[in-house]
Scaffold this motif. Structure first.
Motif, PDB file in Angstrom:
ATOM      1  N   SER A 170     112.027  37.099 -13.770  1.00  0.00           N
ATOM      2  CA  SER A 170     110.613  36.780 -13.674  1.00  0.00           C
ATOM      3  C   SER A 170     109.817  38.008 -14.087  1.00  0.00           C
ATOM      4  O   SER A 170     110.305  39.133 -13.973  1.00  0.00           O
ATOM      5  CB  SER A 170     110.261  36.396 -12.231  1.00  0.00           C
ATOM      6  N   ALA A 171     108.600  37.780 -14.565  1.00  0.00           N
ATOM      7  CA  ALA A 171     107.712  38.914 -14.792  1.00  0.00           C
ATOM      8  C   ALA A 171     107.320  39.450 -13.423  1.00  0.00           C
ATOM      9  O   ALA A 171     106.945  38.682 -12.540  1.00  0.00           O
ATOM     10  CB  ALA A 171     106.478  38.469 -15.561  1.00  0.00           C
ATOM     11  N   VAL A 172     107.419  40.771 -13.230  1.00  0.00           N
ATOM     12  CA  VAL A 172     107.057  41.372 -11.951  1.00  0.00           C
ATOM     13  C   VAL A 172     106.115  42.549 -12.182  1.00  0.00           C
ATOM     14  O   VAL A 172     106.026  43.070 -13.288  1.00  0.00           O
ATOM     15  CB  VAL A 172     108.307  41.824 -11.144  1.00  0.00           C
ATOM     16  N   ASN A 173     105.455  42.945 -11.135  1.00  0.00           N
ATOM     17  CA  ASN A 173     104.459  44.034 -11.167  1.00  0.00           C
ATOM     18  C   ASN A 173     103.298  43.659 -12.080  1.00  0.00           C
ATOM     19  O   ASN A 173     103.260  42.576 -12.640  1.00  0.00           O
ATOM     20  CB  ASN A 173     105.091  45.360 -11.584  1.00  0.00           C
ATOM     21  N   ARG A 174     102.362  44.611 -12.251  1.00  0.00           N
ATOM     22  CA  ARG A 174     101.224  44.264 -13.092  1.00  0.00           C
ATOM     23  C   ARG A 174     100.794  45.455 -13.941  1.00  0.00           C
ATOM     24  O   ARG A 174     101.185  46.581 -13.696  1.00  0.00           O
ATOM     25  CB  ARG A 174     100.059  43.749 -12.258  1.00  0.00           C
ATOM     26  N   ALA A 181     112.192  41.134 -14.697  1.00  0.00           N
ATOM     27  CA  ALA A 181     113.294  41.652 -13.877  1.00  0.00           C
ATOM     28  C   ALA A 181     113.768  40.598 -12.890  1.00  0.00           C
ATOM     29  O   ALA A 181     113.065  39.628 -12.626  1.00  0.00           O
ATOM     30  CB  ALA A 181     112.810  42.885 -13.116  1.00  0.00           C
TER      31      ALA A 181
END
Lengths: 588, 158
Positions: A170-174, A181
């Motif tokens: 999945s896309a994580v953080n911004r 990750a």
């Protein structure tokens, strides 16, 4: 219909068409990076994130991303104005400013879409000097994540979630720290990843690549104490030629055998032989369950699910642990080949199993994990030592200065190189079940099958079903390729809604011909179709097309295995599955 | 990552929350909001429960948790300290106050002291601009805070 003008050309397209697609119908190829499509297979990635595809629309203040902007009547589009070209190059320079300039040593070099785009747009320097995001490299048994090279196109996320419904990535953080990750940024190995490798096959850069075992193979070939045998999966012969500039769909079976011999393999065998063996075991299991079911045995589990595909096996172990007794217990062809090579062929030649190295050439990355599974080892010695992808084989051939195109066509060695058309079609979605039907029909009815092709089982639709007439007994067959489609069939079984007797599942779209280890198709679905057609051509050209008529299979049973589902088969050719649903993320 | 044992009562409460949203995937953010209310933060174990109940991948839940700055995976301290960095507080020296809190507590914004007593966060305007710069400790509001006064505020809770 909507009329518009693109680069001075009048274009007429359906309502709601994007500028990108409208341009394509007019033969204008607007450059893209994050956009990805496998046409006719319902696979599309359109996050509108990279902004490489910007175009100028008359009357509009800012530039428009062609992939997400739909056409309007009378629209005037310019795809290569100076403003567009400058913006496009600036966007790329910004992407490159946070990308390691490691092209010389990158595994993706030569196949990298980012590299190609830098070439195409004529980037000669990166004017922006700023911070570079850095992450730890993550190596799993099959796939390497080097996300410093991630450009957040999110194709892998789309494949992993929408197509495969695996949910490992999945896309994580911004913002600047955003990256694709697994949960909690833990290693892929701790996630529900199936190693299907579809993320690798769509990654435009070197952020996702396979674990390269070709060096281990070179070392084994150079070791005089080792006898090295190789097996080649059906789908490899329909795709390997692409790496050497041959047209997609060119069959290179004979040249591939010749190349492997020149690389120094002592015996060049065929996984297709093991595929025939799989049909003997899996087909017998199907008939056994079916007969017991017809005799009123309430404990028998139907439908039977194929178990040849290691990505699929990983998927049901993670997601459907309560259904571990439904799939066939037959090992995959790769893993049937291993023990037959070491315990039958090797023993016949008087070679200790530790001195017999089995290498497999696979269109698949999950096969790398499969051959490392503990249950496929004897006292630590794996039945199959190394599994390398079609791409890795191409590299080996290139490194060895072999001129592939001018190689003669050579034949596989015997006895583990002889195969039937039934073994070949394992490479296509629907192929395993068609091969099983050819044998099961004759064994069940005692009659000769006049027409061996089951066209109703072929095709590229996501989920297919057909009823095959076994001399008055209707057999309901289901087929799914792509794990998201498989999930639908499994949920039907869970809900008690399934009316199938047998289901074939392949993790990759198109089956093994579209595997994660195949030459990169870069979203061109016509390549997959050409490979599928080649597989059926190979089948049609075989003198024997039913697994149970393979003379070396008959001999193997006579000399060694005795009978399908017998004691030796049970020991060497069948396996069991594990519940992997719990505790994958959080360690004690 | 160490495994945390969640209390059965709180897990049940979380499951009830999910149920009140009909275990709808589309309600993930609302569910996480409530979950943070129950547990004070969103450790991996809580995210796993949410993922399981809403039938979405844990990776997806983690993606949402790390995207929104409101969500935190670090437990808040016994006395959560929030410094307002809204315009009024900022121009009246809130940043110097914040720096002093960081120095005195030896933690950064978003962190919790080793003894679990204090955590530090920033917020934008509590509607008490007349008292700028404003600091909140738990529910208590401190007005016209100067860097010199920081030590005294911390001392009240030690």
């Amino acid at each position: 219909m909507v009329k518009l003008t693109i680069d001075g050309k009048a274009v007429e397209v359906e309502k709601n068409t994007t500028i990108l697609m409208a341009a394509r119908t007019a033969g204008i190829e607007i450059p893209t990076l994050c956009y990805f499509q496998l046409k006719d297979m319902e696979i599309e990635n359109r996050p509108g994130g990279c902004r490489i595809c910007v175009v100028e629309v008359s009357g509009r203040r800012n530039l428009a991303p062609a992939c997400t902007t739909t056409v309007t009547p009378g629209m005037v589009v310019n795809t290569h104005s100076i403003r567009v070209l400058n913006a496009r190059r600036t966007v790329l320079e910004l992407i490159l400013s946070d990308h390691p300039a490691e092209c010389l040593t990158c595994a993706k070099s030569g196949n990298c879409e980012l590299q190609d785009m830098a070439q195409k747009l004529g980037v000669r320097e990166i004017p922006f000097q700023g911070a570079q995001s850095t992450y730890r490299k993550d190596t799993s048994p099959a796939i390497i994540r080097d996300v410093d090279k991630c450009i957040m196109c999110r194709r892998c996320e789309m494949m992993c979630n929408e197509v495969q419904t695996v949910g490992a990535l999945s896309a994580v953080n911004r913002g600047f720290m955003a990256v694709v990750a697994p949960a909690f940024e833990m290693n892929l190995e701790k996630s529900p990843c199936t190693y299907c490798g579809q993320c690798v096959s769509v990654c435009p850069t070197g952020a996702l690549t396979e674990v390269d075992h070709s060096r281990n193979v070179i070392n084994a070939l150079a070791d005089p104490t080792k006898t090295v045998v190789v097996q080649t999966a059906p789908a490899v012969r329909a795709a390997l030629g692409e790496e050497f500039g041959l047209a997609p769909g060119t069959l290179v079976t004979g040249k591939m055998v010749a190349a492997l011999r020149r690389l120094g393999f002592n015996y060049v065998f065929d996984t297709d032989f093991a595929a025939d063996l799989t049909i003997m075991e899996e087909g017998s299991e199907l008939l056994d369950r079916l007969t017991r079911h017809l005799n009123g045995d309430k404990n028998v589990k139907l439908p039977i699910l194929t178990s040849c595909c290691p990505g699929w096996v990983n998927f049901f172990e993670h997601n459907f642990p309560e259904m571990l007794d439904i799939p066939s217990t037959a090992k995959s062809p790769q893993q049937m080949f291993g023990p037959i090579a070491k315990e039958y062929f090797g023993k016949k030649l008087g070679i200790d199993r530790r001195n017999l190295i089995v290498v497999s050439i696979m269109p698949c990355l999950a096969k790398k994990y499969e051959c490392q599974r503990e249950e496929f080892k004897v006292n630590g010695d794996p039945d199959v030592n190394y599994s390398i992808s079609t791409r890795e084989l191409a590299h080996l051939i290139k490194q060895a200065n072999i001129d592939f195109a001018s190689l003669p066509e050579e034949d596989f060695d015997n006895p583990l190189g002889e195969s039937t058309g039934a073994g070949v079609i394992f490479g296509n979605t629907g192929g395993v079940i068609e091969a099983a039907c050819r044998t099961a029909y004759e064994l069940y009815t005692g009659k000769k099958l006049e027409k061996v092709e089951f066209n109703e089982l072929r095709g590229m639709e996501n989920i297919r079903h057909a009823t095959i007439d076994f001399n008055g007994l209707p057999i309901n067959i289901g087929i799914a390729h792509g794990l998201g489609n498989a999930r639908k069939l499994l949920e039907d079984i869970q809900a008690g809604k399934s009316h199938f007797h047998a289901i074939e599942i392949m993790a990759c779209p198109g089956g093994c011909i579209g595997g994660g280890g195949q030459p990169y198709h870069h979203g061109d679905s016509s390549i997959l179709k050409a490979r599928a057609a080649a597989i059926y051509r190979e089948d049609a050209g075989k003198p024997i097309r039913k697994s149970h008529e393979n003379p070396f299979i008959i001999e193997l049973y006579k000399e060694f295995l005795e009978k399908p589902l017998g004691e030796k088969s049970h020991h060497l050719l069948h396996t069991h599955y594990f519940d992997k649903s719990a505790g994958v993320f959080v360690e004690e | 990552m160490a495994k945390i044992k969640l209390s059965d009562r709180k897990v049940q409460e979380l499951k009830d929350v999910c149920k009140s949203f009909n275990n709808d995937k589309g309600e993930l953010i609302n569910v996480l909001h409530k979950a943070q209310g129950i547990f004070g933060y969103l450790p991996a174990e809580v995210q796993e429960v949410v993922a399981h109940e809403l039938q979405v991948s844990v990776a997806h839940v983690y993606g949402v948790v790390t995207f929104y700055s409101f969500f935190t995976m670090t437990p808040k301290g016994e006395h959560p300290i929030s410094i307002c960095l809204g315009t009024a507080c900022y121009v009246r020296g809130a940043e110097k106050v914040l720096d002093e809190f960081k120095r005195v507590l030896n933690i950064q914004v978003g962190e919790t002291t080793a003894d679990g007593k204090f955590s530090l966060s920033c917020l934008r305007c509590v509607g008490a601009c007349g008292l700028a710069p404003v600091v909140m400790v738990g529910e208590k509001v401190y007005g016209r805070v100067s860097p010199d006064g920081v030590k005294d505020i911390v001392a009240e809770y030690n």
